[in-house]
Motif scaffolding. Structure first.
Motif, PDB file in Angstrom:
ATOM      1  N   MET A   1       0.836  -1.196   0.000  1.00  0.00           N
ATOM      2  CA  MET A   1       0.000   0.000   0.000  1.00  0.00           C
ATOM      3  C   MET A   1       0.873   1.250   0.000  1.00  0.00           C
ATOM      4  O   MET A   1       1.948   1.276   0.589  1.00  0.00           O
ATOM      5  CB  MET A   1      -0.882  -0.008   1.238  1.00  0.00           C
ATOM      6  N   ALA A   2       0.420   2.294  -0.674  1.00  0.00           N
ATOM      7  CA  ALA A   2       1.195   3.526  -0.799  1.00  0.00           C
ATOM      8  C   ALA A   2       1.222   4.281   0.527  1.00  0.00           C
ATOM      9  O   ALA A   2       0.270   4.221   1.315  1.00  0.00           O
ATOM     10  CB  ALA A   2       0.582   4.403  -1.876  1.00  0.00           C
ATOM     11  N   GLN A   3       2.311   4.959   0.735  1.00  0.00           N
ATOM     12  CA  GLN A   3       2.470   5.735   1.965  1.00  0.00           C
ATOM     13  C   GLN A   3       1.688   7.036   1.865  1.00  0.00           C
ATOM     14  O   GLN A   3       1.610   7.634   0.804  1.00  0.00           O
ATOM     15  CB  GLN A   3       3.960   6.036   2.158  1.00  0.00           C
ATOM     16  N   ARG A   4       1.095   7.453   2.972  1.00  0.00           N
ATOM     17  CA  ARG A   4       0.341   8.703   2.979  1.00  0.00           C
ATOM     18  C   ARG A   4       1.295   9.884   3.042  1.00  0.00           C
ATOM     19  O   ARG A   4       2.339   9.809   3.680  1.00  0.00           O
ATOM     20  CB  ARG A   4      -0.600   8.760   4.179  1.00  0.00           C
ATOM     21  N   VAL A   5       0.903  10.972   2.378  1.00  0.00           N
ATOM     22  CA  VAL A   5       1.707  12.194   2.371  1.00  0.00           C
ATOM     23  C   VAL A   5       0.817  13.318   2.872  1.00  0.00           C
ATOM     24  O   VAL A   5      -0.292  13.512   2.378  1.00  0.00           O
ATOM     25  CB  VAL A   5       2.212  12.506   0.949  1.00  0.00           C
ATOM     26  N   THR A   6       1.305  14.064   3.866  1.00  0.00           N
ATOM     27  CA  THR A   6       0.507  15.167   4.402  1.00  0.00           C
ATOM     28  C   THR A   6       1.015  16.493   3.844  1.00  0.00           C
ATOM     29  O   THR A   6       2.199  16.636   3.530  1.00  0.00           O
ATOM     30  CB  THR A   6       0.587  15.215   5.946  1.00  0.00           C
ATOM     31  N   VAL A  22       5.845  15.041  -4.980  1.00  0.00           N
ATOM     32  CA  VAL A  22       6.198  14.059  -3.957  1.00  0.00           C
ATOM     33  C   VAL A  22       7.681  13.700  -4.119  1.00  0.00           C
ATOM     34  O   VAL A  22       8.122  13.368  -5.207  1.00  0.00           O
ATOM     35  CB  VAL A  22       5.332  12.794  -4.074  1.00  0.00           C
ATOM     36  N   ARG A  29      11.151   8.337   3.769  1.00  0.00           N
ATOM     37  CA  ARG A  29       9.730   8.689   3.807  1.00  0.00           C
ATOM     38  C   ARG A  29       9.395   9.669   2.679  1.00  0.00           C
ATOM     39  O   ARG A  29      10.277  10.314   2.118  1.00  0.00           O
ATOM     40  CB  ARG A  29       9.324   9.257   5.164  1.00  0.00           C
ATOM     41  N   TYR A  32       5.952  16.240   0.625  1.00  0.00           N
ATOM     42  CA  TYR A  32       5.607  17.159  -0.452  1.00  0.00           C
ATOM     43  C   TYR A  32       6.654  18.256  -0.516  1.00  0.00           C
ATOM     44  O   TYR A  32       7.043  18.823   0.503  1.00  0.00           O
ATOM     45  CB  TYR A  32       4.250  17.824  -0.191  1.00  0.00           C
TER      46      TYR A  32
END
Length: 116
Positions: A1-6, A22, A29, A32
């Motif tokens: 699963m893709a890692q979340r980016v805030t 990204v 990690r 942005y």
């Protein structure tokens, strides 16, 4: 699963001033990177083509660079392209020549009238 980016800024909307990319950090990690707006090249005031020799910068950046970067050493250096300057000079020359020819013809006509 893709890692979340805030998001790193407060603005959540996908606007032209909120572009982002990204990037993977050395720690592994994803974050942005917020990108700046793309600058447009200055355009010729007469024909509208981009002015060669003048870099494309954001408007505020022109205040920080020196004058030699913002202009070209020619008449109308930073506002008109070379072809438009050439046509302006040629047009001005032809207008002056037309005035001189007009004066000469008028004086010749006056001489003919004086002789009669």
């Amino acid at each position: 699963m893709a890692q979340r980016v805030t998001l790193r800024k407060r603005q959540p909307y996908n606007t032209s001033s909120n572009r982002r990319r990204v990037v993977k950090t050395p720690g592994g990690r994803l974050v942005y990177h917020h990108l700046k707006k793309i600058p447009t090249q200055p355009k010729c005031g007469d024909c509208g083509i981009g002015l060669p020799g003048i870099p494309a910068l954001r408007p505020r950046q022109y205040a920080t660079v020196s004058k030699r970067i913002k202009t070209v050493r020619r008449a109308y250096g930073g506002s008109r392209c070379g072809d438009c300057v050439k046509s302006r000079i040629l047009r001005a020359f032809l207008v002056e020549e037309a005035k001189i020819v007009k004066r000469v013809i008028k004086s010749q006509q006056q001489q003919k009238v004086a002789q009669k």
